[in-house]
Every structure is written in C-alpha cells, then in structure tokens.
Design a protein around this motif. Sequence first.
Motif, PDB file in Angstrom:
ATOM      1  N   UNK A  13      -3.361  -7.103  -2.512  1.00 18.02           N
ATOM      2  CA  UNK A  13      -2.418  -6.005  -2.699  1.00 18.02           C
ATOM      3  C   UNK A  13      -1.104  -6.293  -1.970  1.00 18.02           C
ATOM      4  N   UNK A  14       0.004  -6.029  -2.620  1.00 20.95           N
ATOM      5  CA  UNK A  14       1.316  -6.222  -2.003  1.00 20.95           C
ATOM      6  C   UNK A  14       1.768  -4.937  -1.327  1.00 20.95           C
ATOM      7  N   UNK A  15       2.733  -5.062  -0.435  1.00 23.71           N
ATOM      8  CA  UNK A  15       3.265  -3.880   0.235  1.00 23.71           C
ATOM      9  C   UNK A  15       3.893  -2.924  -0.769  1.00 23.71           C
ATOM     10  N   UNK A  72     -11.603   9.956  -9.962  1.00 17.08           N
ATOM     11  CA  UNK A  72     -11.364  10.358 -11.335  1.00 17.08           C
ATOM     12  C   UNK A  72      -9.900  10.394 -11.710  1.00 17.08           C
ATOM     13  N   UNK A  73      -9.117   9.466 -11.149  1.00 12.23           N
ATOM     14  CA  UNK A  73      -7.683   9.440 -11.419  1.00 12.23           C
ATOM     15  C   UNK A  73      -7.225   7.988 -11.520  1.00 12.23           C
ATOM     16  N   UNK A  74      -5.915   7.806 -11.622  1.00 11.40           N
ATOM     17  CA  UNK A  74      -5.356   6.458 -11.695  1.00 11.40           C
ATOM     18  C   UNK A  74      -5.296   5.784 -10.333  1.00 11.40           C
ATOM     19  N   UNK A  75      -5.607   6.513  -9.276  1.00 12.10           N
ATOM     20  CA  UNK A  75      -5.573   5.913  -7.942  1.00 12.10           C
ATOM     21  C   UNK A  75      -6.739   4.937  -7.791  1.00 12.10           C
ATOM     22  N   UNK A  79       3.517   2.275  -3.630  1.00 18.27           N
ATOM     23  CA  UNK A  79       3.523   3.028  -4.880  1.00 18.27           C
ATOM     24  C   UNK A  79       2.209   3.781  -5.066  1.00 18.27           C
ATOM     25  N   UNK A  80       1.103   3.121  -4.754  1.00 18.12           N
ATOM     26  CA  UNK A  80      -0.203   3.772  -4.884  1.00 18.12           C
ATOM     27  C   UNK A  80      -0.343   4.936  -3.902  1.00 18.12           C
ATOM     28  N   UNK A  81       0.232   4.811  -2.725  1.00 16.19           N
ATOM     29  CA  UNK A  81       0.152   5.903  -1.758  1.00 16.19           C
ATOM     30  C   UNK A  81       0.924   7.129  -2.243  1.00 16.19           C
TER      31      UNK A  81
END
Length: 248
Positions: free
Chosen positions: A122-124, A111-114, A129-131
Amino acid sequence: MLFAYDEWFNENILKLNSKPNSEITAIYRGWMMNPEQYLNFYNNLLEKNIRLITSPKQYSLMHIFPNIYPYLVEDTTKIMTFPLYKDIDINTIKQNFDKFIVKDFVKSVKGSSFPSFFDNTISQEKFNSDMETFYKFRGQLLTGGICIKEYLDLKKYNGVTNEYRAFYVKNTLISLSRNSLQDDNTPEPPKALVEKYSKLNSVFYTVDFAELENNEWKIIEAGDGSVSGLSDKQDYASFFKALYYSIN
C-alpha cells in the motif's frame, strides 16, 4: 422496560414506558453508545430509580478495545493506535505489520468499498484516500481513535472461519456459541483459554475467539455485554435464562 430510541439518540432525552417507585437493578441490552453517551444514560436512569449493573467505567473498559487490550495482550493480535483525523505514516505501520486492518476503537467498516485489510504494498497516497473513505462510512459512529490491528490468517472450514463468542457475567461464563455461521462440528476454543478471561474487571462482557490457520487460538475482539450481539444460531431463550439466573 423500554425507552424511546429517537428521543435518546437524536435529542438526548430519556423517555421510559414505565418508572419504578423504588430503586431497581437492571441490565441494558440494546444499541451501542459511546462512553460519554453511556455515562449520561446511566445517570439519567439513576434519577429514575434504575441502576444498571454495568458501571460507566466498566462499559468504557470493555467497549473501547485499546482500554482492555493490556489485559488481553498475551492472547490477542498486536495493535497500534492513532488520533482521529491525523495523518498516519504508512511506513511506520509497515515496520510493524506485513498485513493489517483498520478500525476505530470499537468497529471496522464492513460491506463497503473500504478494504478488509492492507498489505505492505500500500502506498501513502492510496492509504490516505482509503482513510477518507473510512471516515465517510463510520460517520457519526466514529469512536475514540484509529486502531491498526495486525491481520490474522483465520482457519476456515468449508469456506467459513471458526469464531466463537463468550459471554461472562460476574466472572462466570454463561454462554459460548459459534459466531461465524460455521458448521456445528468445528473445534471449540480451549477451555483453559476461555476460562483465563473470565476474571476481567467488568460484570457483563464478551470475548471473541478465533482459530488460526496454524491451529492456534487468538482473541479477535472483546466488548461490553450490554451491546454485544447474540450469535445467529444461538438459543436466545437459553441465553436470557442464564443471564437472569446469573444476576439473581
């Protein structure tokens, strides 16, 4: 019997609404705790003549997915684990999984932008950034480490996945319920598969099963029964009656 939530979780002070004169056995049903909190909770209750049926060792086994993973490996998705706050090489993950999800050792971020899953595009830089977003949303609830799980294509009926939650007490199934708001006529997991996991080394726990697009069934989660939620459509009265008689 009740305890004060704020005092326990915020101040580590256990206040009960009553205290037995002699030792009794009890089942905890409530909020998740990390294994260290549960150990402290268990010992505090012992000092007040209350012995929980689930030992700290059993709680840690079922609450921390990588702990129970070796016992489920034949019927669950593959995983990789990493320490918290350490850089994760995305190429290492891509060598093992085409698609994957990210969790800590207990929960994911929903329920978030994650992102709900990642693929091999996916790039490093984007993953790093997602982490950062993951750590932000998990916050103080962050537990154990990072668990990378292979993404599974789940079968859907009328747009809804077909997931079930099984509760076991003393190595006996006491409840199997639909757990994803699916229709009441969807297939159930094979009885042999459900029975296969009734002998795990804990007195009270859950195992979640899901049907895949290819009609196979996989375990997608496991948990301690003390902190696992009931299904939305579940008959609560029947569940607690079965729980009561299973330990008495």
